[in-house]
Design an enzyme around this catalytic site. Structure first.
Site, PDB file in Angstrom:
ATOM      1  N   PRO A 130       0.865  -1.187   0.000  1.00 15.05           N
ATOM      2  CA  PRO A 130       0.000   0.000   0.000  1.00 15.05           C
ATOM      3  C   PRO A 130       0.908   1.245   0.000  1.00 15.05           C
ATOM      4  O   PRO A 130       1.528   1.564   1.014  1.00 15.05           O
ATOM      5  CB  PRO A 130      -0.804  -0.144   1.295  1.00 15.05           C
ATOM      6  CG  PRO A 130      -0.730  -1.604   1.637  1.00 15.05           C
ATOM      7  CD  PRO A 130       0.648  -2.025   1.185  1.00 15.05           C
ATOM      8  N   LEU A 131       1.004   1.890  -1.136  1.00 10.90           N
ATOM      9  CA  LEU A 131       2.033   2.915  -1.330  1.00 10.90           C
ATOM     10  C   LEU A 131       1.894   4.059  -0.325  1.00 10.90           C
ATOM     11  O   LEU A 131       0.792   4.462   0.036  1.00 10.90           O
ATOM     12  CB  LEU A 131       1.976   3.440  -2.761  1.00 10.90           C
ATOM     13  CG  LEU A 131       2.305   2.379  -3.823  1.00 10.90           C
ATOM     14  CD1 LEU A 131       2.010   2.910  -5.232  1.00 10.90           C
ATOM     15  CD2 LEU A 131       3.756   1.942  -3.723  1.00 10.90           C
ATOM     16  N   ASP A 170       7.690   7.077  -7.164  1.00 10.19           N
ATOM     17  CA  ASP A 170       6.738   8.158  -7.442  1.00 10.19           C
ATOM     18  C   ASP A 170       5.412   7.919  -6.723  1.00 10.19           C
ATOM     19  O   ASP A 170       4.788   8.854  -6.217  1.00 10.19           O
ATOM     20  CB  ASP A 170       6.465   8.224  -8.955  1.00 10.19           C
ATOM     21  CG  ASP A 170       7.728   8.452  -9.758  1.00 10.19           C
ATOM     22  OD1 ASP A 170       8.342   9.523  -9.614  1.00 10.19           O
ATOM     23  OD2 ASP A 170       8.111   7.538 -10.529  1.00 10.19           O
ATOM     24  N   ASN A 200      12.064   7.738 -11.549  1.00  8.61           N
ATOM     25  CA  ASN A 200      12.112   7.193 -12.914  1.00  8.61           C
ATOM     26  C   ASN A 200      11.055   7.795 -13.826  1.00  8.61           C
ATOM     27  O   ASN A 200      10.947   7.424 -14.998  1.00  8.61           O
ATOM     28  CB  ASN A 200      12.013   5.659 -12.886  1.00  8.61           C
ATOM     29  CG  ASN A 200      10.714   5.174 -12.257  1.00  8.61           C
ATOM     30  OD1 ASN A 200       9.741   5.919 -12.159  1.00  8.61           O
ATOM     31  ND2 ASN A 200      10.691   3.914 -11.832  1.00  8.61           N
ATOM     32  N   GLU A 430      -4.413  11.810  10.698  1.00 11.40           N
ATOM     33  CA  GLU A 430      -4.837  10.532  11.285  1.00 11.40           C
ATOM     34  C   GLU A 430      -4.138   9.339  10.633  1.00 11.40           C
ATOM     35  O   GLU A 430      -3.696   8.407  11.313  1.00 11.40           O
ATOM     36  CB  GLU A 430      -6.368  10.381  11.159  1.00 11.40           C
ATOM     37  CG  GLU A 430      -7.175  11.420  11.928  1.00 11.40           C
ATOM     38  CD  GLU A 430      -7.289  12.751  11.190  1.00 11.40           C
ATOM     39  OE1 GLU A 430      -6.902  12.831  10.003  1.00 11.40           O
ATOM     40  OE2 GLU A 430      -7.771  13.730  11.802  1.00 11.40           O
ATOM     41  N   HIS A 480     -15.673  10.086  21.108  1.00 14.94           N
ATOM     42  CA  HIS A 480     -16.844  10.751  20.522  1.00 14.94           C
ATOM     43  C   HIS A 480     -17.585   9.788  19.610  1.00 14.94           C
ATOM     44  O   HIS A 480     -17.840  10.067  18.438  1.00 14.94           O
ATOM     45  CB  HIS A 480     -16.441  12.031  19.792  1.00 14.94           C
ATOM     46  CG  HIS A 480     -15.895  13.076  20.724  1.00 14.94           C
ATOM     47  ND1 HIS A 480     -14.789  12.860  21.508  1.00 14.94           N
ATOM     48  CD2 HIS A 480     -16.328  14.332  21.009  1.00 14.94           C
ATOM     49  CE1 HIS A 480     -14.553  13.941  22.232  1.00 14.94           C
ATOM     50  NE2 HIS A 480     -15.471  14.841  21.973  1.00 14.94           N
ATOM     51  N   HIS A 492     -19.737  14.032  12.000  1.00 14.89           N
ATOM     52  CA  HIS A 492     -18.891  13.645  13.122  1.00 14.89           C
ATOM     53  C   HIS A 492     -19.444  12.444  13.896  1.00 14.89           C
ATOM     54  O   HIS A 492     -18.836  12.002  14.854  1.00 14.89           O
ATOM     55  CB  HIS A 492     -18.725  14.834  14.081  1.00 14.89           C
ATOM     56  CG  HIS A 492     -17.775  15.880  13.568  1.00 14.89           C
ATOM     57  ND1 HIS A 492     -17.887  16.415  12.310  1.00 14.89           N
ATOM     58  CD2 HIS A 492     -16.693  16.466  14.139  1.00 14.89           C
ATOM     59  CE1 HIS A 492     -16.914  17.310  12.132  1.00 14.89           C
ATOM     60  NE2 HIS A 492     -16.174  17.351  13.220  1.00 14.89           N
TER      61      HIS A 492
END
Ligand SMILES: Cc1ncc(C[n+]2csc(CCOP(=O)(O)OP(=O)(O)O)c2C)c(N)n1
Ligand SMILES: [Mg+2]
Length: 684
Positions: A130-131, A170, A200, A430, A480, A492
């Site tokens: 996962p980049l 990249d 590259n 986060e 919360h 929220h």
């Protein structure tokens, strides 16, 4: 023997023909393994081969025979799709990764899965793919190193002093999380972090110009990094010199290496096709000819193995550290024992008593407080007992209540020296926080925890998933929860989050109802050496729920109140299962129903995940087969049907903006409605 860390002996720089041999060994293994699997990514390994020669051949301090040595340099392949680069390096330098494993690239139960997985392959420090997360893990590792060095090193005794190196492409730089984590690395002046960028100009969709036009050097300079730009990534000496400069920097360093993806392949080099496709038999033949590599697939000439072999140097490096640690132990026996304990991840001998005391204190005081406050009360005791607890919050410290009297704010002085603080202001980041926490946990020496609002757990989600996949002890404090936060409204108010977090395999989700459950949930999270945990906590006050036995909380679900406690001598006709803030509601409903002569058992289920792991007999004793079940939780109902519920009082929509008491009524979270639901189920 000097007691201060000497530079470890490294192999003398190889001559040009030798570096080409070393680099081409990587190219050959990468293209042949991808071809054999007919799947994988040859471009990055072939393009980064010289960079790898410079770092692994001339700088990286590691011991293939003992990949877990405490003060080794850490290496992270953030562009995890280039996994064959890492597997080739591990194999060639002498790790326990036989060529048969390379032949088995990407096959079931091999040690060479599609993307590197920590805990599976010796020498793989973190799971990447996962980049953007790998470089963020590296930031966490470098942070852990800096904090441990401050805590444990003494004049003339440097027992913590290693670098963290990361390769990235990249893709990692395009991902937003790299901004979050790298900005933190700059602010924290993580001078021992060295990132090598595979510049590259190619990602999957082609030449990146139209979608990636950032000025990367300027971007990193603005974060406070030391940037070494314009390095020829195919010139081993140039990369070597850049790394040497990076090691003297007082800031983290980004080395921008211009490379050609798939270098060596006459027709694929420099094209997006080199990224993620086998070259094909014909192109491999041409590539062998172009490289002057006459060897059969997976055959590496002895002189290449000899050049790559890091076993002797690695053993010597570790032996040197062992000797220095022995001197340290002689001078500071307590510190040495504590360092060893911390790096092992063991809890101190008095931990069990600390955990019991916290639960008993909460039970005795029986306070009505929000569970976020209950969490802070538990943390007050636990942070005092455990110096390894490293807290933090994504700019919501006063709301998450993640700080305690023993965790002052962490600050770095202008010279980069930490002030001894143990609570991190991660800023509004986060995802970055979650991935940095993973890196801290992977490094060892700390149990990281961090807070935000539950609804923003989605921002962190993939890093939470990675923590679970990697079996890391990190603790997420999500406050919360649900509509109880009131006026801030549906943006929220987490309604689907408890259910969706419970779906992550290996994550323990806790939604405690009061101070005792919160203390026990924290203790379980701390004791879960190979699991992350998430604590879902209320903003609003929750009354204490008197309970017969404290030890049952740790089972995730337990009988909180039998009908006898509301004056009925008969067996329960129904079971109400509730979590967190709804437990009090369930107890009220039980009382109302008792007046009508309806006998109900209340089960508190602070963690469905933990409850699900209990024995069938225990589960049946809590949820008897012959009584219908009604679940009550302020969230989507999906997860509750698996308990065979006859009805669920939940919220299958978004919340609303209004004061909490108004919302409770609006959404049916009243004792009247819960009692009415039980009566409807029983036909009474
Ligand atoms: C978060 C994430 N999104 C998408 C992907 C799928 N993916 C794998 S590699 C890649 C392109 C990466 O480009 P770059 O880092 O430049 O790698 P290169 O092609 O140069 O090897 C993408 C989109 C991924 N692995 N992780
Ligand atoms: Mg690229």
């Amino acid at each position: 023997m000097s007691a201060t860390a000497p530079p470890s002996a490294m192999p003398s720089p190889a001559r040009p023909g030798q570096t080409a041999l070393m680099a081409n060994a990587i190219r050959a293994l990468a293209m042949d393994a991808v071809q054999q699997a007919n799947s994988g990514h040859p471009g990055a390994p072939m393009g980064m081969a010289e960079i790898a020669v410079a770092l692994w051949g001339r700088h990286l301090r590691h011991n293939p025979a003992h990949p877990q040595w405490a003060d080794r340099d850490r290496f992270v392949l953030s562009n995890g799709h280039g996994s064959m680069l890492l597997y080739a390096l591990l194999h060639l330098s002498g790790y326990d990764l036989a060529v048969s494993e390379l032949r088995n690239f990407r096959q079931l139960h091999s040690k060479t899965p599609g993307h590197p997985e920590s805990g599976l392959t010796p020498g793989v420090e973190t799971t990447t793919g996962p980049l953007g997360q790998g470089v963020s893990n590296a930031v966490g590792m470098a942070l852990a190193e800096k904090l441990l060095a401050k805590e444990f090193n003494r004049d003339g005794h440097e027992v913590v002093g290693h670098h963290t190196y990361v390769f990235l492409g990249d893709g990692c730089l395009m991902e937003g999380i790299s901004h979050e984590a790298c900005a933190l690395a700059g602010a924290w002046r993580l001078s021992k972090l060295v990132a090598l960028y595979d510049d590259n100009g190619i990602s999957i969709d082609g030449q990146v110009g139209p979608w990636f036009a950032d000025d990367t050097p300027k971007r990193f300079e603005s974060y406070g990094w030391n940037v070494i730009a314009g390095v020829d990534g195919h010139d081993v000496d140039a990369v070597d010199a850049a790394i040497a400069r990076a090691k003297t920097a007082t800031q983290p360093t980004l080395i921008c290496c211009k490379t050609t993806i798939g270098k060596g392949s006459p027709n694929r080099a420099g094209t997006a096709k080199a990224h993620g496709e086998a070259l094909g038999a014909d192109e491999i033949k041409l590539t062998r000819a172009a490289l002057g590599w006459p060897h059969e697939p997976f055959v590496i000439p002895e002189d290449a193995y000899t050049l790559w072999d890091a076993k002797a140097v690695g053993t010597a490096s570790e032996a040197d550290w062992d000797a220095r640690f022995a001197l340290y132990r002689a001078a500071f026996p307590d510190l040495a024992a504590e360092f060893t304990r911390r790096m092992r991840g063991d809890l101190p001998a008095n931990w069990a008593q600390t955990a019991v005391d916290a639960a008993v204190a909460a039970h005795t005081k029986a306070e009505t407080v929000a569970s976020r406050k209950a969490s802070q009360l538990a943390l007050e005791a636990f942070t005092q007992a455990l110096p390894e607890l490293l807290g933090g919050s994504a700019d919501l410290t006063g709301s998450n209540l993640t700080n305690t009297s023993s965790t002052p704010a962490l600050r770095m002085a202008a010279n980069g020296s930490p002030n001894g603080g143990r609570h991190i202001n991660y800023g509004v980041r986060e995802f970055g926080m979650a991935a940095v926490m993973n890196g801290v946990a992977l490094h060892g020496g700390f149990i990281p925890y961090g807070g935000t609002f539950l609804t923003f757990s989605d921002y962190s989600r993939n890093a939470i998933r990675m923590a679970a996949l990697m079996k890391l002890r990190v603790v997420h404090v999500f406050t919360h929860d649900s509509i109880g936060l009131g006026e801030d409204g549906p943006t929220h108010q987490s309604v689907e989050h408890a259910a969706s977090l419970r779906l992550i395999p290996g994550l323990d989700v806790w939604r405690p109802c009061d101070t005792a459950e919160t203390a026990v949930a924290w203790a379980c999270a701390i004791e879960s050496k190979s699991r992350p945990s998430a604590l879902l906590l209320s903003r609003q006050n929750l009354p204490y729920a008197p309970k017969a036995r404290l030890d049952e909380i740790a089972k995730g679900g337990y009988v909180l109140a039998e009908p006898s406690e509301v004056g009925l001598s008969k067996k329960a006709q129904a079971v109400i299962i509730a979590t967190g803030s709804e437990v009090a509601l369930a107890l009220h409903a039980q009382q109302q129903l008792a007046i009508l002569g309806i006998a109900v058992r209340v089960v508190s289920m602070p963690s469905t995940n933990v409850f699900d792991r209990q024995s069938a007999a225990y589960k049946a004793s809590v949820l008897p087969a012959n009584a219908p079940r009604i679940a009550v939780e302020m969230g989507v109902t999906d997860g509750w049907w698996k308990y065979g519920c006859a009805a669920v009082v939940g919220i299958d929509s978004y919340g609303e903006s209004a004061p909490a008491p108004v919302l409770f009524k609006h959404f049916g979270f009243t004792a009247d409605n819960v009692a009415a639901t039980v009566r409807a189920v029983l036909g009474r």
